[in-house]
Design a protein around this motif. Structure first.
Motif, PDB file in Angstrom:
ATOM      1  N   PHE A   7       4.816  10.072   3.216  1.00 34.95           N
ATOM      2  CA  PHE A   7       4.648   8.766   2.597  1.00 34.95           C
ATOM      3  C   PHE A   7       6.010   8.109   2.454  1.00 34.95           C
ATOM      4  O   PHE A   7       7.038   8.773   2.410  1.00 34.95           O
ATOM      5  CB  PHE A   7       3.910   8.851   1.258  1.00 34.95           C
ATOM      6  N   TYR A   8       5.972   6.774   2.383  1.00 34.63           N
ATOM      7  CA  TYR A   8       7.190   5.977   2.291  1.00 34.63           C
ATOM      8  C   TYR A   8       6.916   4.834   1.338  1.00 34.63           C
ATOM      9  O   TYR A   8       5.950   4.092   1.519  1.00 34.63           O
ATOM     10  CB  TYR A   8       7.557   5.454   3.687  1.00 34.63           C
ATOM     11  N   LYS A   9       7.732   4.694   0.313  1.00 38.91           N
ATOM     12  CA  LYS A   9       7.541   3.620  -0.654  1.00 38.91           C
ATOM     13  C   LYS A   9       8.532   2.504  -0.381  1.00 38.91           C
ATOM     14  O   LYS A   9       9.740   2.739  -0.333  1.00 38.91           O
ATOM     15  CB  LYS A   9       7.702   4.128  -2.083  1.00 38.91           C
ATOM     16  N   GLY A  13       6.963  -2.044  -3.781  1.00 36.64           N
ATOM     17  CA  GLY A  13       5.955  -1.233  -4.456  1.00 36.64           C
ATOM     18  C   GLY A  13       4.833  -0.816  -3.529  1.00 36.64           C
ATOM     19  O   GLY A  13       4.020   0.029  -3.870  1.00 36.64           O
ATOM     20  N   THR A  14       4.774  -1.405  -2.347  1.00 36.50           N
ATOM     21  CA  THR A  14       3.776  -1.008  -1.351  1.00 36.50           C
ATOM     22  C   THR A  14       4.147   0.375  -0.827  1.00 36.50           C
ATOM     23  O   THR A  14       5.312   0.675  -0.617  1.00 36.50           O
ATOM     24  CB  THR A  14       3.742  -2.022  -0.194  1.00 36.50           C
ATOM     25  N   GLU A  15       3.141   1.206  -0.622  1.00 31.46           N
ATOM     26  CA  GLU A  15       3.382   2.567  -0.166  1.00 31.46           C
ATOM     27  C   GLU A  15       2.617   2.831   1.126  1.00 31.46           C
ATOM     28  O   GLU A  15       1.474   2.418   1.270  1.00 31.46           O
ATOM     29  CB  GLU A  15       2.935   3.550  -1.243  1.00 31.46           C
ATOM     30  N   TYR A  16       3.273   3.503   2.062  1.00 28.40           N
ATOM     31  CA  TYR A  16       2.622   3.938   3.304  1.00 28.40           C
ATOM     32  C   TYR A  16       2.355   5.431   3.185  1.00 28.40           C
ATOM     33  O   TYR A  16       3.226   6.198   2.768  1.00 28.40           O
ATOM     34  CB  TYR A  16       3.518   3.682   4.516  1.00 28.40           C
ATOM     35  N   ARG A  17       1.141   5.834   3.554  1.00 31.18           N
ATOM     36  CA  ARG A  17       0.784   7.252   3.611  1.00 31.18           C
ATOM     37  C   ARG A  17       0.148   7.514   4.963  1.00 31.18           C
ATOM     38  O   ARG A  17      -0.812   6.852   5.340  1.00 31.18           O
ATOM     39  CB  ARG A  17      -0.215   7.609   2.520  1.00 31.18           C
ATOM     40  N   PRO A  34       0.389  -2.713  -4.383  1.00 34.27           N
ATOM     41  CA  PRO A  34       0.423  -2.581  -5.844  1.00 34.27           C
ATOM     42  C   PRO A  34      -0.807  -3.164  -6.542  1.00 34.27           C
ATOM     43  O   PRO A  34      -1.189  -2.698  -7.605  1.00 34.27           O
ATOM     44  CB  PRO A  34       1.683  -3.353  -6.252  1.00 34.27           C
ATOM     45  N   ARG A  38      -5.891  -1.931   0.118  1.00 32.49           N
ATOM     46  CA  ARG A  38      -5.483  -0.923   1.097  1.00 32.49           C
ATOM     47  C   ARG A  38      -5.678  -1.471   2.503  1.00 32.49           C
ATOM     48  O   ARG A  38      -6.641  -2.170   2.774  1.00 32.49           O
ATOM     49  CB  ARG A  38      -6.338   0.336   0.991  1.00 32.49           C
TER      50      ARG A  38
END
Length: 131
Positions: A7-9, A13-17, A34, A38
């Motif tokens: 994962f990368y934040k 505040g958006t996060e990639y998983r 946030p 999705r």
């Protein structure tokens, strides 16, 4: 470089998983926003090739044949899922019960705008942005 599943934040505040290859989004993965939305997609070297956006309330965006809140059906998504409330009980937002907005302020969807301070804060009164 990042490779494998992880994962990368982002600073927003958006996060990639999902899958990573050579430091890029590559393979199955999703962006978690946030606000609760999705975006699930198949990524090729950082570019989504196939994807689906799902709003925080579960409504899935459809690029073709989008019928939500069009000229013929103005219901909120929660009304589509749960039906209308009895007469005399209005539903003014998609959220039920709606968020409490201080008097003189305006709902922005992710928080509220105060015209006196010219600031948008979230519903927990945390700063979001200047107007």
């Amino acid at each position: 470089r990042m490779e494998g599943h992880g994962f990368y934040k982002l600073p927003t505040g958006t996060e990639y998983r999902g899958a990573l290859w050579d430091g890029m989004f590559h393979g199955q993965g999703e962006l978690l926003f946030p606000n609760g939305g999705r975006y699930r997609a198949l990524w090729v070297r950082g570019i989504p090739t196939q994807g689906k956006f799902v709003f925080a309330d579960g409504l899935e965006y459809e690029e073709k044949n989008w019928h939500y809140c069009d000229g013929y059906d103005r219901r909120f998504y929660t009304e589509i899922c749960s039906g209308f409330k009895p007469p005399g009980i209005p539903q003014l937002t998609n959220l039920d019960p709606p968020k409490t907005i201080p008097e003189g302020c305006y709902d922005c969807g992710d928080g509220f705008y105060n015209p006196e301070t010219r600031v948008v804060v979230d519903y927990k009164l945390r700063f979001l942005r200047n107007a």
